[in-house]
Structure formats: structure tokens, C-alpha cells
Design a protein around this motif. Structure first.
Motif, short mmCIF file in Angstrom:
data_model
loop_
_atom_site.label_atom_id
_atom_site.label_comp_id
_atom_site.label_asym_id
_atom_site.label_seq_id
_atom_site.Cartn_x
_atom_site.Cartn_y
_atom_site.Cartn_z
N THR A 1 0.85 -1.32 -0.10
CA THR A 1 0.15 -0.10 -0.07
C THR A 1 0.96 1.27 -0.14
OG1 THR A 1 -0.12 -0.11 2.41
CG2 THR A 1 -1.98 -1.03 1.26
N PRO A 2 1.38 1.76 -1.06
CA PRO A 2 2.34 2.76 -1.02
C PRO A 2 1.34 4.19 -1.34
CG PRO A 2 2.08 1.66 -3.29
CD PRO A 2 1.70 0.78 -2.32
N ASP A 3 1.93 5.07 -1.42
CA ASP A 3 1.20 6.25 -1.81
C ASP A 3 0.90 6.68 -3.28
OD1 ASP A 3 1.11 7.38 1.05
OD2 ASP A 3 3.33 7.93 0.62
N ILE A 4 1.84 6.28 -4.12
CA ILE A 4 1.94 6.46 -5.47
C ILE A 4 2.63 5.18 -6.25
CG2 ILE A 4 2.47 7.86 -7.53
CD1 ILE A 4 2.98 9.94 -4.90
N PHE B 1 3.84 18.57 -7.59
CA PHE B 1 2.26 18.57 -7.62
C PHE B 1 1.66 17.61 -6.63
CE2 PHE B 1 -1.82 16.79 -9.05
CZ PHE B 1 -2.58 17.93 -8.80
N LEU B 2 1.86 16.16 -6.89
CA LEU B 2 1.39 15.17 -5.90
C LEU B 2 1.96 15.17 -4.36
CD1 LEU B 2 2.00 12.08 -8.41
CD2 LEU B 2 -0.14 13.36 -7.69
N ALA B 3 3.21 15.74 -4.41
CA ALA B 3 3.62 15.89 -2.82
C ALA B 3 2.87 17.02 -2.10
CB ALA B 3 5.20 16.33 -2.77
N SER B 4 2.31 17.95 -2.89
CA SER B 4 1.63 19.13 -2.38
C SER B 4 0.14 18.65 -1.99
CB SER B 4 1.51 20.39 -3.29
OG SER B 4 0.87 20.05 -4.51
#
Length: 458
Positions: A5-8, A453-456
Motif C-alpha cells: 500500500t504505497p502512496d503512489i 504537484f503530488l507531494a503538495s
């Protein structure tokens, strides 16, 4: 069955995928990268053999964006940026069987035998010509309108062949060459725009985007190694097959078979694809076939690249970046690069390394020829334009059926479909060279922007 289950999840471990993974990990995100090949890097691969160092994929990049310059600054302890030897700045264009240097400025453009006198006058008048009004104007149309047909035939056509292996009559300027398009529409002229942009204030990262040709000490493969070594090894899975993405109430479930033949699943709120358009239907079976037509119909240039190594070179010493072949010359090769003239250590001291390109959208049949046929074509062609050529000690042939996507008139529909799919399935991002450019700098820029963008996002 293993489930993570990663974030991305990032599908594809080429330059785009690895750069994105590198920055996402630095920004604190848990990532998994899935790659169908047994190695990472996509088409970027460096080979050291018999005192030669050659690339089987891209040979060079251009420091054309702040993001590519920043990447090399970020990983400077792990790989060394190598810019082109200043002595190799010259580019040759073949005209009537003879090499002519490509003009590097207004004065040389007026003096060169490459262009007709009438078109030289058009070059002088270019700053005073009105911008075009057709947003879907082709590269050929724009160049003829502003600079004349001979400029198209002996400057832009070979340039397009060298970058896209494409047809300037079909490539759309605002998609294929957006910076050129912007010069006209933002500044009114190529010449005025170039001058004004050079005078505009720049950030430190923008100053590092020098537009120099680059590689990496020891070859571009060391860039890939530097990136992959910075990503936790358990987070890059190579040799996976049967990858399928399905949306659910938690985001996306990604199933695949790992390199050991074990079925695995990854649940993540975000999935980014960086693969070619031709592979998207099997990856995204929940999207109707007609919605993916803009990707499956995307035309790719098929390329054959031949590395020729000479341990002792008996021809004239290469003194340029390489030579490009205009379509007008009706040759069977697109161009020749001189890697050993551009970068150090690519051949023995008395030797030379050449990289020869064939195929493209105008001669797609080249990829189907046998190795013997390709070798015979290459040696015949270069012997006719480089005198006193001896037998090579190294001949390596590489074929790429989906080498370079062509940003033709269908590009607008493809970009609109990307936006539509991403709006319909939040958390799914379609990236890679199906959009935002094909060069190495374009790939790094896209990867960095998506990562930030994804980190934000929460």
C-alpha cells in the motif's frame, strides 16, 4: 498473493518514471515503480565494449530547462554531467553530396550556400513579418511563411529528422516545437524573440539551462544508475508482466505478476503511467476502447541506430557534433553523430565512434531490413560522403519500432482526452512522452512538476 500500500504507483521505469520516483521519495512519499523489462532506463542504455563506449538509445540531451539543470545539481555526487566539447559545436548539413556547416547566426545565414538568395532576403525581413493566425499550422507551413522553402529544406527538415525522425509537413508547431511557436506569438518574430529572451532576467536555475548538449561521464546509463540507486531497491520492481489497473473506492488496485511468477497487488490512491500510448489499453481495461483511440492511433517513428567503432580512424578527423541529411538529398540515412568528437573517452585514442540513424516516418521500411542489409546501407552511405573510410572494428545495430511519438494534428485530441480521463478518474495521471515533449529535458521537467504537484496534495 502479496499486497502493498504505497502512496503512489508509477508504471514505467524510464527516465520519466525514475526521475519522478526520485523526487517523490525525497519529498516523503512512499512509491512503487513497476517495470516490464528486466532493467530500468527504458531506451537509455550505455555499452562499454572493446575500448568503445556507445549508446544503444539516445546519445545526447540538451540543457534546455531549469529542471534538467537542477537534477544534475541534485545528483552531482553520484554522476558527472558532461557537456559537449566546444570544438564540436558545428553541425553539418549535406547538400549535393557535400557537407555544409549549418549557419549559427544572421551573418552566416546570409553567406551560406544552403539557402536561395530570395530566402536570404526573407530572413532579413523575418522580424517585420506578422505572426500567423492558424493555431494548427505545421512546422513546414510556418517556416515557409517566415523564412522560405530553402530554409525549410536545408535547415528545418534535417533538424526535424534529427529530433523527431518526422515530417515537418505533418508536425504541428505549437505541439512539436512549442518554443519556436512561442517566439513568434509572444514576441512577433523568431529573431526578435531570441534577442528579447536573451535579455530577460533569469533565476539561478534558468541560468543553468544553458542549452548546451550534454551526456554523463561514462555514458547516459550512469544517469539512470544514479537515479535508480537513490531509490530504495525494494520499491523498483522489474520484470513484471500482465499489469492491470482498476479503480475502486480506495483509489486504484494494481495487479501484476512479479519476476518470480508470483501474482501481486498494490493498492494506492494515485497511479501515474509513463508508458507508450500503445500499451495503455491493456493497462487500463476499465476505460472504453474508443476513449483510448487517440493513444492507440498515435504514430511513432521507427528508428534503426547503428554504432560504428573504428580503432584507428583513417578518414578526415570529425570536427563537429555530426551531420544531418535533408530529405531533398534522397539518402537512406537520416544523419550521423560523432560521439567521440563530442565527449571524451568514447573511442580509442586514435579511433572514432559514429552513430548512424535510419528510418523515421519517411522511410519506415528500414526497420524491417536484415542486419546485413542495414550494415551494407550504412557503409555505402557514409563512404559516399566521408572519404578514405576504412572497415569498422565495431558494428552494433539497434531497432526501435516505437522510438519517437509524432506530435501531429491528432495531438490536440489526445491532450483533451488525457484531461478528460484524469478528471473522470481522480488520482490517475497519464504521463510520459505522449505529452509535454520528447526530449530528455522535457521528460525530467514533466517528472519534477508531477512529483511536486503530488507531494503538495493531502
Amino acid at each position: 498473493m502479496n499486497t502493498k500500500t504505497p502512496d503512489i504507483v508509477i508504471v514505467g521505469a524510464g527516465l520519466t518514471g525514475l526521475t519522478m520516483a526520485y523526487y517523490l521519495q525525497k519529498l516523503g512519499k512512499k512509491i512503487i515503480v513497476l517495470e516490464k523489462d528486466k532493467k530500468v532506463g527504458g531506451v537509455i542504455h550505455t555499452v562499454a565494449e572493446n575500448d568503445f563506449i556507445y549508446e544503444s538509445g539516445p546519445n545526447t540531451g540538451v540543457l534546455s530547462t531549469p529542471e534538467i539543470a537542477a537534477l544534475f545539481r541534485d545528483i552531482e555526487d553520484y554522476c558527472t554531467l558532461e557537456t559537449a566539447n566546444p570544438k564540436s559545436e558545428k553541425r553539418y548539413i549535406l547538400k549535393r553530396g557535400k557537407w555544409q556547416p549549418l549557419p549559427s547566426g544572421l551573418i552566416s545565414a546570409i553567406r551560406t550556400p544552403l539557402f536561395r538568395f530570395s530566402d536570404k532576403l526573407r530572413i532579413l525581413g523575418e522580424p517585420f513579418r506578422k505572426p500567423g493566425s492558424d493555431p494548427d499550422e505545421s512546422v513546414a507551413q510556418m517556416v515557409i511563411r517566415r523564412l522560405g522553402r530553402s530554409f525549410l529544406e536545408y535547415a528545418v527538415d534535417p533538424f526535424v529528422s534529427g529530433i523527431y525522425a518526422g515530417d515537418p509537413e505533418k508536425l504541428i508547431t505549437r505541439y512539436a516545437l512549442p518554443k519556436l511557436y512561442a517566439l513568434e506569438h509572444n514576441y512577433g518574430s523568431f529573431i526578435k524573440g531570441t534577442i528579447k529572451k536573451a535579455r530577460e532576467p533569469k533565476t539561478e536555475d534558468e541560468k543553468r539551462a544553458t542549452r548546451e548538449v550534454f551526456s554523463v561521464k561514462g555514458g547516459l546509463g550512469n544517469l539512470i544508475k544514479a537515479l535508480s540507486d537513490r531509490i530504495e531497491s525494494e520499491n523498483i520492481l522489474t520484470g513484471v508482466s500482465g499489469t492491470v489497473i482498476k479503480p475502486n473506492d480506495k483509489g486504484f488496485l494494481v495487479s501484476f505478476v512479479n519476476s518470480s511468477g508470483e501474482k501481486s497487488k498494490v493498492q494506492a490512491p494515485v497511479v501515474v503511467t509513463t508508458i507508450g500510448g500503445y500499451d495503455l489499453p491493456s493497462l487500463l481495461p476499465f476505460i472504453p476502447e474508443e476513449s483510448l483511440n487517440p493513444f492507440t492511433d498515435l504514430k511513432y517513428a521507427a528508428i534503426v541506430q547503428v554504432a560504428l567503432g573504428y580503432s584507428e580512424w583513417k578518414g578526415p578527423k570529425p570536427d563537429a557534433f555530426g551531420g544531418l541529411i535533408p530529405s531533398q538529398e534522397n539518402r537512406d540515412i537520416l544523419g550521423i553523430l560523432f560521439p567521440s568528437a563530442i565527449f571524451e573517452g568514447r573511442s580509442p585514442e586514435k579511433g572514432t565512434l559514429l552513430s548512424v540513424f535510419l528510418g523515421g516516418v519517411k522511410k519506415p521500411e528500414m526497420i524491417s531490413k536484415t542486419d546485413n542489409e542495414i550494415e551494407a546501407i550504412v557503409l555505402r552511405e557514409i563512404r559516399s560522403i566521408i572519404s578514405k573510410l576504412n572497415i569498422p572494428d565495431l558494428v552494433k545495430i539497434h531497432r526501435y519500432s516505437h522510438a519517437i511519438p509524432q506530435y501531429e494534428i491528432s495531438t490536440g485530441e489526445r491532450l483533451a482526452r488525457i484531461r478528460s480521463i484524469q478528471e473522470q478518474y481522480p488520482g490517475l495521471i497519464l504521463a510520459g512522452n505522449i505529452r509535454d515533449g520528447i526530449g530528455m529535458a522535457d521528460r525530467v521537467k514533466q517528472a519534477r512538476q508531477i512529483a511536486e504537484f503530488l507531494a503538495s496534495q493531502r
